[in-house]
Design a protein around this motif. Structure first.
Motif, mmCIF file in Angstrom:
data_model
loop_
_atom_site.group_PDB
_atom_site.id
_atom_site.type_symbol
_atom_site.label_atom_id
_atom_site.label_comp_id
_atom_site.label_asym_id
_atom_site.label_seq_id
_atom_site.Cartn_x
_atom_site.Cartn_y
_atom_site.Cartn_z
ATOM 1 N N CYS A 1 -24.328 21.205 19.822
ATOM 2 C CA CYS A 1 -25.716 21.426 20.260
ATOM 3 C C CYS A 1 -26.688 21.675 19.110
ATOM 4 O O CYS A 1 -27.856 21.969 19.351
ATOM 5 C CB CYS A 1 -25.762 22.623 21.208
ATOM 6 N N ALA A 2 -26.214 21.568 17.885
ATOM 7 C CA ALA A 2 -27.033 21.917 16.729
ATOM 8 C C ALA A 2 -28.350 21.139 16.659
ATOM 9 O O ALA A 2 -29.341 21.643 16.145
ATOM 10 C CB ALA A 2 -26.237 21.708 15.438
ATOM 11 N N HIS A 3 -28.369 19.935 17.193
ATOM 12 C CA HIS A 3 -29.574 19.097 17.103
ATOM 13 C C HIS A 3 -30.367 19.047 18.406
ATOM 14 O O HIS A 3 -31.269 18.225 18.537
ATOM 15 C CB HIS A 3 -29.185 17.683 16.662
ATOM 16 N N ALA A 4 -30.050 19.912 19.344
ATOM 17 C CA ALA A 4 -30.779 19.927 20.630
ATOM 18 C C ALA A 4 -32.204 20.420 20.397
ATOM 19 O O ALA A 4 -32.420 21.467 19.796
ATOM 20 C CB ALA A 4 -30.061 20.810 21.639
ATOM 21 N N GLU A 5 -33.156 19.658 20.869
ATOM 22 C CA GLU A 5 -34.576 19.977 20.703
ATOM 23 C C GLU A 5 -35.222 20.104 22.080
ATOM 24 O O GLU A 5 -35.247 19.141 22.839
ATOM 25 C CB GLU A 5 -35.281 18.860 19.913
ATOM 26 N N PHE A 6 -35.731 21.300 22.375
ATOM 27 C CA PHE A 6 -36.396 21.517 23.660
ATOM 28 C C PHE A 6 -37.855 21.930 23.500
ATOM 29 O O PHE A 6 -38.570 22.010 24.481
ATOM 30 C CB PHE A 6 -35.669 22.597 24.464
ATOM 31 N N GLY A 7 -38.278 22.238 22.273
ATOM 32 C CA GLY A 7 -39.641 22.710 22.080
ATOM 33 C C GLY A 7 -39.791 24.178 22.420
ATOM 34 O O GLY A 7 -40.897 24.704 22.451
ATOM 35 N N SER B 1 -32.742 15.284 26.535
ATOM 36 C CA SER B 1 -32.774 16.374 25.559
ATOM 37 C C SER B 1 -31.415 17.066 25.445
ATOM 38 O O SER B 1 -31.055 17.554 24.379
ATOM 39 C CB SER B 1 -33.873 17.390 25.900
ATOM 40 N N ILE B 2 -30.651 17.091 26.530
ATOM 41 C CA ILE B 2 -29.317 17.694 26.485
ATOM 42 C C ILE B 2 -28.337 16.765 25.775
ATOM 43 O O ILE B 2 -27.544 17.199 24.936
ATOM 44 C CB ILE B 2 -28.823 18.032 27.905
ATOM 45 N N LEU B 3 -28.389 15.484 26.089
ATOM 46 C CA LEU B 3 -27.415 14.535 25.544
ATOM 47 C C LEU B 3 -27.719 14.091 24.114
ATOM 48 O O LEU B 3 -26.817 13.662 23.400
ATOM 49 C CB LEU B 3 -27.319 13.306 26.443
ATOM 50 N N ALA B 4 -28.960 14.183 23.677
ATOM 51 C CA ALA B 4 -29.333 13.664 22.354
ATOM 52 C C ALA B 4 -28.521 14.292 21.228
ATOM 53 O O ALA B 4 -28.047 13.589 20.328
ATOM 54 C CB ALA B 4 -30.833 13.877 22.114
ATOM 55 N N SER B 5 -28.327 15.590 21.269
ATOM 56 C CA SER B 5 -27.550 16.253 20.223
ATOM 57 C C SER B 5 -26.091 15.824 20.273
ATOM 58 O O SER B 5 -25.471 15.588 19.233
ATOM 59 C CB SER B 5 -27.653 17.772 20.361
ATOM 60 N N HIS B 6 -25.537 15.726 21.466
ATOM 61 C CA HIS B 6 -24.152 15.273 21.627
ATOM 62 C C HIS B 6 -23.990 13.850 21.083
ATOM 63 O O HIS B 6 -23.027 13.550 20.383
ATOM 64 C CB HIS B 6 -23.750 15.343 23.088
ATOM 65 N N GLN B 7 -24.950 12.981 21.389
ATOM 66 C CA GLN B 7 -24.891 11.610 20.889
ATOM 67 C C GLN B 7 -24.965 11.587 19.370
ATOM 68 O O GLN B 7 -24.232 10.842 18.710
ATOM 69 C CB GLN B 7 -26.019 10.784 21.508
ATOM 70 N N LEU C 1 -21.916 10.167 16.964
ATOM 71 C CA LEU C 1 -22.105 9.131 15.939
ATOM 72 C C LEU C 1 -21.698 9.642 14.561
ATOM 73 O O LEU C 1 -21.106 8.909 13.767
ATOM 74 C CB LEU C 1 -23.555 8.649 15.930
ATOM 75 N N GLU C 2 -21.999 10.903 14.293
ATOM 76 C CA GLU C 2 -21.590 11.527 13.035
ATOM 77 C C GLU C 2 -20.064 11.487 12.879
ATOM 78 O O GLU C 2 -19.543 11.145 11.827
ATOM 79 C CB GLU C 2 -22.060 12.993 13.065
ATOM 80 N N ARG C 3 -19.352 11.852 13.940
ATOM 81 C CA ARG C 3 -17.886 11.828 13.903
ATOM 82 C C ARG C 3 -17.358 10.409 13.746
ATOM 83 O O ARG C 3 -16.384 10.167 13.043
ATOM 84 C CB ARG C 3 -17.305 12.451 15.174
#
Length: 128
Positions: free
Chosen positions: A25-31, A80-86, A90-92
């Motif tokens: 979740c490190a990259h989750a962005e909700f504002g 917004s929930i899935l973006a960090s997971h995606q 991709l990183e992995r």
């Protein structure tokens, strides 16, 4: 006759958030900075009890209400929930030369088997 309303049994809220959730979740962005820790808490609750309902997974009435408020928040979306997971997926994947994306669309149909009854229909049509 109305059934009595029961609330889930409290679960200690101080259970630690697993490291993989914080990374995922490190990259989750909700504002809104308060929503990230709530996502972490919800994922930890759901990971501990993946088949549980929201009230069962959250463990207390206040945590259940917080979960519903999170999902009802206009700043929270599936994207917004899935973006960090995606992003972390991709990183992995970048660290591997070959990635297998295996999919199994098979299903087992025991309907015609004489010793089975009541297993339910297969498929999404009325005829099964």
């Amino acid at each position: 006759m109305a059934l009595p309303v029961t609330h889930p049994k409290p679960t200690p809220v101080s259970l630690p958030i697993p490291d993989w959730i914080a990374h995922e979740c490190a990259h989750a962005e909700f504002g809104d900075q308060r929503l990230r820790p709530r996502l972490d808490r919800l994922l930890a609750d759901f990971a501990r009890q993946p088949l549980a309902s929201i009230p069962q997974a959250c463990g207390s009435w206040s945590q259940t209400l917080a979960a519903y408020r999170f999902f009802d928040n206009d700043k929270v979306s599936m994207h917004s929930i899935l973006a960090s997971h995606q992003h972390t997926t991709l990183e992995r994947m970048r660290s591997h030369r070959v990635i297998l994306a295996v999919q199994d669309t098979a299903f087992l149909n025991f309907t015609p088997h004489p010793a089975t009854r009541g297993l339910g229909p297969i498929g999404s049509t009325a005829e099964g």
